[in-house]
Scaffold this motif. Sequence first.
Motif, PDB file in Angstrom:
ATOM      1  N   SER A 260      12.761  12.710  28.030  1.00  0.00           N
ATOM      2  CA  SER A 260      11.791  12.948  26.997  1.00  0.00           C
ATOM      3  C   SER A 260      11.465  12.785  25.763  1.00  0.00           C
ATOM      4  O   SER A 260      10.234  12.832  25.007  1.00  0.00           O
ATOM      5  CB  SER A 260      11.184  14.680  27.278  1.00  0.00           C
ATOM      6  OG  SER A 260      12.314  15.321  27.320  1.00  0.00           O
ATOM      7  N   GLY A 261      12.885  11.941  24.927  1.00  0.00           N
ATOM      8  CA  GLY A 261      12.696  11.592  23.906  1.00  0.00           C
ATOM      9  C   GLY A 261      12.943  13.162  22.990  1.00  0.00           C
ATOM     10  O   GLY A 261      12.989  14.417  23.722  1.00  0.00           O
ATOM     11  N   LEU A 262      12.354  13.436  21.772  1.00  0.00           N
ATOM     12  CA  LEU A 262      12.112  14.260  20.908  1.00  0.00           C
ATOM     13  C   LEU A 262      10.688  14.843  20.745  1.00  0.00           C
ATOM     14  O   LEU A 262      10.817  16.304  21.187  1.00  0.00           O
ATOM     15  CB  LEU A 262      12.514  13.651  19.376  1.00  0.00           C
ATOM     16  CG  LEU A 262      13.639  13.845  18.949  1.00  0.00           C
ATOM     17  CD1 LEU A 262      13.571  12.941  17.469  1.00  0.00           C
ATOM     18  CD2 LEU A 262      14.789  14.165  18.303  1.00  0.00           C
ATOM     19  N   GLY A 263       9.717  14.706  21.637  1.00  0.00           N
ATOM     20  CA  GLY A 263       8.513  15.502  21.489  1.00  0.00           C
ATOM     21  C   GLY A 263       8.429  16.815  20.489  1.00  0.00           C
ATOM     22  O   GLY A 263       8.498  16.393  19.506  1.00  0.00           O
ATOM     23  N   ASP A 264       7.629  17.531  20.871  1.00  0.00           N
ATOM     24  CA  ASP A 264       8.105  18.670  20.377  1.00  0.00           C
ATOM     25  C   ASP A 264       8.452  19.538  20.037  1.00  0.00           C
ATOM     26  O   ASP A 264       8.493  20.914  19.278  1.00  0.00           O
ATOM     27  CB  ASP A 264       6.438  19.213  19.894  1.00  0.00           C
ATOM     28  CG  ASP A 264       5.121  18.128  20.359  1.00  0.00           C
ATOM     29  OD1 ASP A 264       5.245  17.393  18.955  1.00  0.00           O
ATOM     30  OD2 ASP A 264       4.015  18.289  21.175  1.00  0.00           O
ATOM     31  N   ASP A 265       9.717  19.148  20.346  1.00  0.00           N
ATOM     32  CA  ASP A 265      11.026  20.481  20.859  1.00  0.00           C
ATOM     33  C   ASP A 265      11.710  20.353  19.693  1.00  0.00           C
ATOM     34  O   ASP A 265      12.326  19.716  19.591  1.00  0.00           O
ATOM     35  CB  ASP A 265      11.974  19.973  21.703  1.00  0.00           C
ATOM     36  CG  ASP A 265      12.582  21.116  22.486  1.00  0.00           C
ATOM     37  OD1 ASP A 265      13.142  22.086  21.389  1.00  0.00           O
ATOM     38  OD2 ASP A 265      13.459  21.348  23.654  1.00  0.00           O
ATOM     39  N   LEU A 266      11.427  21.460  19.248  1.00  0.00           N
ATOM     40  CA  LEU A 266      12.009  21.289  17.031  1.00  0.00           C
ATOM     41  C   LEU A 266      13.642  21.969  17.753  1.00  0.00           C
ATOM     42  O   LEU A 266      14.603  21.751  16.913  1.00  0.00           O
ATOM     43  CB  LEU A 266      11.761  23.038  16.739  1.00  0.00           C
ATOM     44  CG  LEU A 266      10.027  22.398  16.046  1.00  0.00           C
ATOM     45  CD1 LEU A 266       9.836  23.967  14.971  1.00  0.00           C
ATOM     46  CD2 LEU A 266      10.080  21.022  14.839  1.00  0.00           C
ATOM     47  N   CYS A 267      13.945  22.380  18.544  1.00  0.00           N
ATOM     48  CA  CYS A 267      15.416  22.540  18.922  1.00  0.00           C
ATOM     49  C   CYS A 267      16.358  21.196  19.196  1.00  0.00           C
ATOM     50  O   CYS A 267      17.455  21.376  18.863  1.00  0.00           O
ATOM     51  CB  CYS A 267      15.645  23.620  20.517  1.00  0.00           C
ATOM     52  SG  CYS A 267      15.219  24.932  19.873  1.00  0.00           S
ATOM     53  N   THR A 268      15.207  20.838  19.684  1.00  0.00           N
ATOM     54  CA  THR A 268      16.339  19.277  20.129  1.00  0.00           C
ATOM     55  C   THR A 268      15.750  18.272  19.151  1.00  0.00           C
ATOM     56  O   THR A 268      17.176  17.766  18.651  1.00  0.00           O
ATOM     57  CB  THR A 268      15.020  17.813  21.055  1.00  0.00           C
ATOM     58  OG1 THR A 268      14.815  19.548  22.608  1.00  0.00           O
ATOM     59  CG2 THR A 268      16.249  16.868  21.097  1.00  0.00           C
TER      60      THR A 268
ATOM     61  N   TYR B  32      14.433   6.029  16.095  1.00  0.00           N
ATOM     62  CA  TYR B  32      12.576   6.461  16.428  1.00  0.00           C
ATOM     63  C   TYR B  32      12.417   7.278  17.294  1.00  0.00           C
ATOM     64  O   TYR B  32      12.652   6.471  18.685  1.00  0.00           O
ATOM     65  CB  TYR B  32      11.698   5.137  15.644  1.00  0.00           C
ATOM     66  CG  TYR B  32      12.166   4.524  14.670  1.00  0.00           C
ATOM     67  CD1 TYR B  32      11.748   5.516  13.147  1.00  0.00           C
ATOM     68  CD2 TYR B  32      13.156   3.856  14.595  1.00  0.00           C
ATOM     69  CE1 TYR B  32      12.000   5.078  12.117  1.00  0.00           C
ATOM     70  CE2 TYR B  32      13.200   2.907  13.201  1.00  0.00           C
ATOM     71  CZ  TYR B  32      13.123   3.800  12.238  1.00  0.00           C
ATOM     72  OH  TYR B  32      13.508   3.379  10.696  1.00  0.00           O
ATOM     73  N   SER B  33      11.420   8.107  17.464  1.00  0.00           N
ATOM     74  CA  SER B  33      11.101   8.966  18.758  1.00  0.00           C
ATOM     75  C   SER B  33      10.069   9.007  18.924  1.00  0.00           C
ATOM     76  O   SER B  33       9.363  10.227  18.163  1.00  0.00           O
ATOM     77  CB  SER B  33      11.760   9.594  19.248  1.00  0.00           C
ATOM     78  OG  SER B  33      11.928  10.446  20.638  1.00  0.00           O
ATOM     79  N   PRO B  34       8.840   8.467  19.438  1.00  0.00           N
ATOM     80  CA  PRO B  34       8.580   7.521  20.741  1.00  0.00           C
ATOM     81  C   PRO B  34       9.249   5.774  19.630  1.00  0.00           C
ATOM     82  O   PRO B  34       8.822   6.257  18.650  1.00  0.00           O
ATOM     83  CB  PRO B  34       7.582   7.882  21.078  1.00  0.00           C
ATOM     84  CG  PRO B  34       6.368   8.224  20.359  1.00  0.00           C
ATOM     85  CD  PRO B  34       7.360   9.542  19.747  1.00  0.00           C
ATOM     86  N   PRO B  35      10.162   5.341  20.135  1.00  0.00           N
ATOM     87  CA  PRO B  35       9.756   4.027  18.923  1.00  0.00           C
ATOM     88  C   PRO B  35       8.376   2.879  18.800  1.00  0.00           C
ATOM     89  O   PRO B  35       7.272   3.424  19.816  1.00  0.00           O
ATOM     90  CB  PRO B  35      10.306   2.615  20.542  1.00  0.00           C
ATOM     91  CG  PRO B  35      10.943   3.763  21.164  1.00  0.00           C
ATOM     92  CD  PRO B  35      10.070   5.304  21.906  1.00  0.00           C
ATOM     93  N   TYR B  36       8.200   2.443  17.886  1.00  0.00           N
ATOM     94  CA  TYR B  36       6.864   1.996  17.807  1.00  0.00           C
ATOM     95  C   TYR B  36       7.304   0.755  16.556  1.00  0.00           C
ATOM     96  O   TYR B  36       8.533   0.506  16.650  1.00  0.00           O
ATOM     97  CB  TYR B  36       5.559   2.286  17.157  1.00  0.00           C
ATOM     98  CG  TYR B  36       6.613   3.008  15.548  1.00  0.00           C
ATOM     99  CD1 TYR B  36       6.411   2.507  14.156  1.00  0.00           C
ATOM    100  CD2 TYR B  36       7.682   4.015  15.345  1.00  0.00           C
ATOM    101  CE1 TYR B  36       7.387   2.628  13.312  1.00  0.00           C
ATOM    102  CE2 TYR B  36       8.375   4.729  13.618  1.00  0.00           C
ATOM    103  CZ  TYR B  36       7.911   3.057  12.630  1.00  0.00           C
ATOM    104  OH  TYR B  36       8.273   3.915  11.597  1.00  0.00           O
TER     105      TYR B  36
END
Length: 224
Positions: free
Chosen positions: A29-37, A164-168
């Motif tokens: 899932s990449g980094l997403g909105d998970d602050l713990c990750t 970078y997550s997600p890549p762009y």
Amino acid sequence: MPTCTSQSASPVKTMQDLVRSLNEAMGSSGLGDDLCTVRKVKQLMHTYASQSDDWAQHAVYHEGTRYTRNLVDDGNGKYNLLILVWGEGQSSPIHDHAGSHCMMKLLAGELDEQLFAWPQDGSLELRRTTPLRTNSVAYMHDKIGLHRIGNPSLTARAVSLHLYSPPYNMCKTFDESTGAAVQSICTAQKLTNLMSSSQTYACSAGFAADPAMAMPQGSAITSI
């Protein structure tokens, strides 16, 4: 604030260890909105102590450019890792990150990060300047603002690792005096992947303006 549980992790002694640990931390899932990750990934970046033998072959620099962006690992498709080599006294434009997370670790030399507020009334406000030294880690997201990275040394290059997550491959760059925005892309050439012999890409020209992109009213397209 979320409560993050700590988990034992494999030692991060080499950059290859770091790439494996990042893949484990972000999963599919990449980094997403998970602050713990986000916190876990930042800690992994801190844990790795830069060793030039790990990354020197990927720190490609092209004379005459501000800096070179070398894509060395495409992660799991939800993030990528780039090694940037900064010429003496060179800096990036002021830019956003197209909604992506940006994690940066300084591998060698020194860099300054200038944080700007999003433009208001045709101007950009410089909020702070943070000096980064070898093994420093910085985090950036569009929710925080815009930034510019620069090498203050006139005698030595700097090398940094960027996640970078997600890549762009496109973002906006901004004129400091007017706040005008430009859609920017970068060109590519092939390099060897950090973790395998497969071919990936390096952006050799930093940011380049894309005249084909339509911009909001009040913005401009200029060469960088």
